[in-house]
Design a protein around this motif. Structure first.
Motif, PDB file in Angstrom:
ATOM      1  N   ASN A   2       0.853  -1.162   0.044  1.00  0.00           N
ATOM      2  CA  ASN A   2       0.012  -0.090  -0.357  1.00  0.00           C
ATOM      3  C   ASN A   2       0.835   1.186  -0.018  1.00  0.00           C
ATOM      4  N   THR A   3       0.166   2.326  -0.631  1.00  0.00           N
ATOM      5  CA  THR A   3       1.087   3.677  -0.639  1.00  0.00           C
ATOM      6  C   THR A   3       0.239   4.587  -0.075  1.00  0.00           C
ATOM      7  N   LYS A  78       9.789   1.217   3.851  1.00  0.00           N
ATOM      8  CA  LYS A  78       9.575   0.277   5.041  1.00  0.00           C
ATOM      9  C   LYS A  78      10.441  -0.809   5.228  1.00  0.00           C
ATOM     10  N   LYS A 189       2.477   2.290   5.788  1.00  0.00           N
ATOM     11  CA  LYS A 189       2.424   2.136   4.412  1.00  0.00           C
ATOM     12  C   LYS A 189       3.284   2.740   3.737  1.00  0.00           C
TER      13      LYS A 189
END
Length: 405
Positions: A2-3, A78, A189
């Motif tokens: 996810n962004t 991340k 995210k």
């Protein structure tokens, strides 16, 4: 993965996570400051020798940030966060079982290499998704939470020492690392989308850093932030000698005094939002530099006239440290404003240089030969003067750009 899309606002939960990630490194420093005398006694060395674990830790943070920045620009934010936090957790456990001071120094460097990941990637994540003005507010909000760390950390460390041994401090840091890792794994995210990532080889990293440093929109506010932040390192390096050695404060009293001075950072970081309604980013940066300068001058006065005592020292320290609440978020926002695709590398360079300046503050203190108070005051004044010079260079550059446009 996810962004997060580009936006001008942020959630409290997101900024709290970034603040905690950024606070892990200073927590790992401040929490064990009250334990230095006890650890020195157990390892059979002087307190000054044990205090050298601070420069070792700063070295690890400086080097680590320079590594994480380009890597995060290439693979995202991340994965490096997960790796760094994992290294911090492992090193915190190893700190509990070391049996000599040199092993402690080595493991502390490993711990620094892990804990510094949040310093780099929190700044980069904010730059990934925000414009300059919104980023300044986000950095200020993060500084409020971060400012609580040096307030609570020595107090928490002192109370842990009251009931347990110094090893309990590293157990607490281990727990913090585990909680942060779980939060990142499930709640962070990715902010750097695939098409914005740099296809850069490790051979090109040095060239990238050189290119960033040649950009005066980055260089001047970065130097302002680094010199301003150097004041904090002067304080950290000298606080034990001045407050515990010079004024004979016990561990709990030292923790409260240390926290009181850090409270100023929280107050001015909170004021940054209100001041934004009347003053722009550069004006708020200038105000922070002036406050720090006044604080350093007060400390020089105490160094010259010791009879003024603890009250004036606390006022001078309060102002010198509090000014960071304005200089840090606004210098960072300005420095990062034009660093889009290379935000991770730019953040790493700024963070790495901050801790190199921190190392230099320790060297300056070692070369000065007056009283602990005067030594601290002189070293702070040096950093404050250069910070204000860099701030004025930033102002002139921004004015030239406005005239050009």
């Amino acid at each position: 993965m996810n962004t997060i899309e580009i936006k001008k606002d942020y959630t409290t939960r997101w900024i709290l996570l970034l603040a905690i990630l950024t606070a892990i490194a200073p927590l790992s420093t401040d929490m064990y400051l009250p334990a230095l005398p006890e650890m020195a006694k157990e390892f059979g060395v002087s307190t000054l020798m044990m205090a050298n674990s601070l420069p070792a830790y700063f070295l690890g943070i400086a080097v680590g940030q320079l590594i994480y920045g380009p890597i995060s620009d290439r693979i995202g934010r991340k994965k490096p966060l997960v790796f760094g936090l994992s290294l911090h957790i492992i090193a915190s456990i190893l700190c509990i079982y070391v049996d000599d001071v040199w092993s402690l120094f080595f493991v502390r460097v490993l711990q620094a290499l892990g804990s510094c990941v949040g310093l780099v990637l929190a700044r980069a994540a904010i730059r990934d998704v925000m414009d300059t003005n919104s980023a300044s507010k986000a950095f200020a909000s993060m500084m409020i939470v971060m400012g609580v760390a040096p307030i609570l950390a020595p107090t928490l460390g002192a109370w842990l020492l009251y009931f347990f041994s110094w090893q309990s401090i590293f157990i607490a840091l281990f727990v913090l690392g585990v909680v942060s890792l779980i939060w990142v794994f499930f709640g962070f995210k990715e902010t750097l989308v695939e098409h914005r990532r740099l296809k850069i080889s490790f051979k090109q990293v040095g060239q990238l850093y050189s290119t960033i440093l040649k950009d005066r929109s980055y260089l001047f506010p970065m130097l302002a932030g680094c010199f301003s932040f150097g004041v904090l390192f002067c304080y950290i390096n000298a606080a034990s000698a001045v407050l515990m050695g010079g004024f004979h404060l016990n561990q709990q009293q030292f923790a409260y005094a240390f926290g009181f001075n850090a409270l100023g950072t929280v107050i001015l970081s909170a004021m940054n939002h209100k001041l934004a309604e009347r003053f722009n980013v550069i004006q708020r940066l200038q105000l922070g530099g002036i406050i720090q300068l006044i604080g350093a001058i007060l400390l020089i006065i105490v160094g010259l006239f010791p009879d003024f005592g603890l009250v004036l020292i606390m006022l001078g320290l309060f102002m010198a440290v509090a000014g960071i609440g304005l200089t840090a978020p606004n210098s960072t926002a300005l420095a990062m404003s034009q660093q889009a695709r290379q935000a991770g590398s730019a953040s790493a360079l700024m963070g790495g240089l901050q801790f190199i300046f921190g190392l230099s503050s320790g060297l300056i203190l070692n070369f000065l030969f007056w009283s602990p108070v005067m030594n601290m005051a002189i070293s702070m004044l040096i950093f404050v003067v250069f910070a204000n010079i860099a701030i004025q260079a930033t102002v002139r550059y921004q004015q030239q750009q406005s005239l050009t446009i």
